[in-house]
Design a protein around this motif. Structure first.
Motif, PDB file in Angstrom:
ATOM      1  N   UNK A  77       0.829  -1.194   0.000  1.00 29.11           N
ATOM      2  CA  UNK A  77       0.000   0.000   0.000  1.00 29.11           C
ATOM      3  C   UNK A  77       0.867   1.249   0.000  1.00 29.11           C
ATOM      4  N   UNK A  78       0.327   2.334  -0.495  1.00 28.51           N
ATOM      5  CA  UNK A  78       1.091   3.572  -0.637  1.00 28.51           C
ATOM      6  C   UNK A  78       1.648   4.140   0.648  1.00 28.51           C
ATOM      7  N   UNK A  79       1.007   3.858   1.786  1.00 27.52           N
ATOM      8  CA  UNK A  79       1.458   4.412   3.063  1.00 27.52           C
ATOM      9  C   UNK A  79       2.320   3.474   3.878  1.00 27.52           C
ATOM     10  N   UNK A  80       2.710   2.353   3.301  1.00 29.20           N
ATOM     11  CA  UNK A  80       3.503   1.369   4.040  1.00 29.20           C
ATOM     12  C   UNK A  80       4.793   1.982   4.590  1.00 29.20           C
ATOM     13  N   UNK A  81       5.322   2.989   3.904  1.00 31.72           N
ATOM     14  CA  UNK A  81       6.592   3.617   4.308  1.00 31.72           C
ATOM     15  C   UNK A  81       6.462   4.524   5.532  1.00 31.72           C
ATOM     16  N   UNK A  82       5.247   4.787   5.959  1.00 32.77           N
ATOM     17  CA  UNK A  82       5.044   5.710   7.074  1.00 32.77           C
ATOM     18  C   UNK A  82       5.499   5.132   8.410  1.00 32.77           C
ATOM     19  N   UNK A  98      10.871   1.255  -5.700  1.00 31.58           N
ATOM     20  CA  UNK A  98      10.000   2.424  -5.632  1.00 31.58           C
ATOM     21  C   UNK A  98       9.537   2.789  -7.034  1.00 31.58           C
ATOM     22  N   UNK A  99       8.216   2.909  -7.191  1.00 28.17           N
ATOM     23  CA  UNK A  99       7.636   3.385  -8.453  1.00 28.17           C
ATOM     24  C   UNK A  99       7.157   4.809  -8.237  1.00 28.17           C
ATOM     25  N   UNK A 134       4.854  14.959   1.145  1.00 23.20           N
ATOM     26  CA  UNK A 134       5.011  14.512   2.533  1.00 23.20           C
ATOM     27  C   UNK A 134       5.749  13.163   2.627  1.00 23.20           C
ATOM     28  N   UNK A 135       5.488  12.265   1.689  1.00 24.49           N
ATOM     29  CA  UNK A 135       6.040  10.906   1.750  1.00 24.49           C
ATOM     30  C   UNK A 135       7.330  10.727   0.960  1.00 24.49           C
ATOM     31  N   UNK A 136       7.693  11.700   0.153  1.00 29.01           N
ATOM     32  CA  UNK A 136       8.847  11.576  -0.750  1.00 29.01           C
ATOM     33  C   UNK A 136      10.098  11.048  -0.046  1.00 29.01           C
ATOM     34  N   UNK A 138      10.406   9.413   2.751  1.00 25.59           N
ATOM     35  CA  UNK A 138      10.215   8.039   3.240  1.00 25.59           C
ATOM     36  C   UNK A 138      10.379   7.030   2.105  1.00 25.59           C
ATOM     37  N   UNK A 139       9.770   7.346   0.961  1.00 24.15           N
ATOM     38  CA  UNK A 139       9.881   6.464  -0.205  1.00 24.15           C
ATOM     39  C   UNK A 139      11.349   6.317  -0.621  1.00 24.15           C
ATOM     40  N   UNK A 140      12.021   7.438  -0.749  1.00 21.60           N
ATOM     41  CA  UNK A 140      13.410   7.420  -1.233  1.00 21.60           C
ATOM     42  C   UNK A 140      14.346   6.702  -0.272  1.00 21.60           C
ATOM     43  N   UNK A 141      14.156   6.900   1.019  1.00 17.79           N
ATOM     44  CA  UNK A 141      15.013   6.234   2.009  1.00 17.79           C
ATOM     45  C   UNK A 141      14.813   4.718   2.010  1.00 17.79           C
ATOM     46  N   UNK A 142      13.613   4.267   1.722  1.00 16.21           N
ATOM     47  CA  UNK A 142      13.304   2.835   1.759  1.00 16.21           C
ATOM     48  C   UNK A 142      13.762   2.103   0.494  1.00 16.21           C
ATOM     49  N   UNK A 143      13.866   2.815  -0.621  1.00 15.15           N
ATOM     50  CA  UNK A 143      14.064   2.187  -1.927  1.00 15.15           C
ATOM     51  C   UNK A 143      15.472   1.662  -2.176  1.00 15.15           C
TER      52      UNK A 143
END
Length: 171
Positions: A77-82, A98-99, A134-136, A138-143
């Protein structure tokens, strides 16, 4: 080892994970489907009845459970990185892909989808822009790998991901 797709709604996580799973003969898993299954109701109904907090609680359980298995393409889901614990669980046994896509492209893909509950009080397009920003981080750090799906076909995106995974010694 798994391949876990993260990114905002409408970036193609489910579509690409399903196509890649078929191509690599891996099991396809969609965390949102598992959450709905566990809750016994659709995601919009979970949000309506119990709120986002309950949804995120179930999501954490599902991610932890899915992360213990092997040979899967996982659409998250899109918010999994939160929540850091979700990423920590996924990182143990997954390459995280990351897409991305522009707010305009995402809105054009999901603007009329009633299966996606509102996450803010903003209008749909403003919500997309706001949450992307807001999530950018988080996404980048996880990818582990990043792909822009905004202007690529599904076939092109699958090929790009496959090539990158091969370079990483995965596929």
């Amino acid at each position: 080892m798994n391949i876990a797709f993260i990114g905002f709604r409408g970036t193609g996580k489910t579509t690409l994970a399903r196509a890649l799973a078929k191509r690599l003969k891996l099991r396809f898993v969609d965390t949102d489907e598992l959450i709905a299954e566990k809750a016994g109701k659709s995601i919009p109904k979970i949000f309506e009845a119990s709120g986002e907090e309950k949804f995120r609680e179930i999501e954490k359980m599902v991610v932890k459970e899915v992360s213990t298995r092997d040979n899967q393409c996982i659409a998250c889901g899109g918010g999994v990185v939160l929540f850091r614990e979700n990423i920590d669980s996924l990182k143990k046994n997954s390459k995280i892909v990351l897409l991305t896509a522009s707010a305009e492209k995402i809105y054009s893909r999901i603007g009329r989808d009633s299966n996606r509950p509102a996450l803010t009080e903003k209008g749909q397009f403003e919500e997309v822009r706001h949450l992307l920003e807001q999530r950018k981080k988080f996404y980048e750090e996880a990818a582990d790998l990043v792909f822009d799906t905004g202007n690529a076909s599904v076939a092109e995106s699958v090929s790009q991901v496959l090539r990158a995974l091969e370079k990483e010694g995965f596929a």
